[in-house]
Motif scaffolding. Structure first.
Motif, PDB file in Angstrom:
ATOM      1  N   GLY A   1     -36.961 -95.325 -41.153  1.00 13.27           N
ATOM      2  CA  GLY A   1     -37.990 -94.886 -40.289  1.00 13.27           C
ATOM      3  C   GLY A   1     -37.893 -95.425 -38.814  1.00 13.27           C
TER       4      GLY A   1
ATOM      5  N   LYS B   1     -40.952 -91.628 -37.768  1.00 14.66           N
ATOM      6  CA  LYS B   1     -40.272 -90.679 -38.021  1.00 14.66           C
ATOM      7  C   LYS B   1     -38.848 -91.003 -38.446  1.00 14.66           C
TER       8      LYS B   1
ATOM      9  N   SER C   1     -44.436 -93.022 -41.471  1.00  8.44           N
ATOM     10  CA  SER C   1     -44.434 -91.728 -42.058  1.00  8.44           C
ATOM     11  C   SER C   1     -43.908 -91.913 -43.436  1.00  8.44           C
TER      12      SER C   1
ATOM     13  N   TYR D   1     -42.141 -83.830 -43.451  1.00  9.37           N
ATOM     14  CA  TYR D   1     -43.032 -82.708 -43.777  1.00  9.37           C
ATOM     15  C   TYR D   1     -42.238 -81.477 -44.261  1.00  9.37           C
TER      16      TYR D   1
END
Length: 145
Positions: A46, A52, A76, A80
């Protein structure tokens, strides 16, 4: 021993559901059913700023190398994907408040050491508008925090 019996009766009356597919959990399954193990794809490598995915061998994602943010650091937990999108939808809009405990355990498992290292004075949830609170019945960020 008595507690286990009560827990089994409660599971029969109020069966727990998988956080990813919302299917009924079998005895011994805790939060995620056998079919859904691995559906929560953890973020690997990340970004040190936003959390991200940064890319192999990189400290920052492309967006953070070219942009200034008003926060110090974010993290994160999962990518997603479709399974997570559906889970979050049920958590936020369909009253699956119990999912928050699973999300919190996963966050603590992955980032507990980091949180301890930065020594925050408090973990504060982002408030939601009063109308949304009335409609949903709870603040999802508060449940996790």
């Amino acid at each position: 021993m008595q507690f286990k019996k009560i827990a089994r009766i409660a599971d029969l009356l109020y069966p727990r559901r998988c956080v990813f597919c919302d299917g009924l959990l079998r005895p011994g399954e805790e939060s995620v059913c056998r079919r859904c193990h691995g559906k929560g794809d953890f973020v690997a490598n990340g970004c040190m700023k936003c959390g991200k995915p940064a890319g192999e061998g990189k400290e920052y994602c492309a967006e953070c190398t070219s942009k200034k943010w008003s926060f110090e650091a974010g993290r994160s937990l999962w990518l997603y994907n479709d399974a997570l999108r559906q889970s979050m939808f049920r958590y936020k809009y369909q009253g699956r408040k119990e999912y928050g405990a699973y999300y919190a355990r996963q966050l603590y498992s992955r980032f507990g050491t980091w949180i301890s290292a930065i020594r925050p004075d408090a973990l504060l949830p982002v408030p939601i508008h009063a109308n949304r609170f009335r409609k949903r019945g709870y603040n999802q960020a508060e449940v996790i925090a």
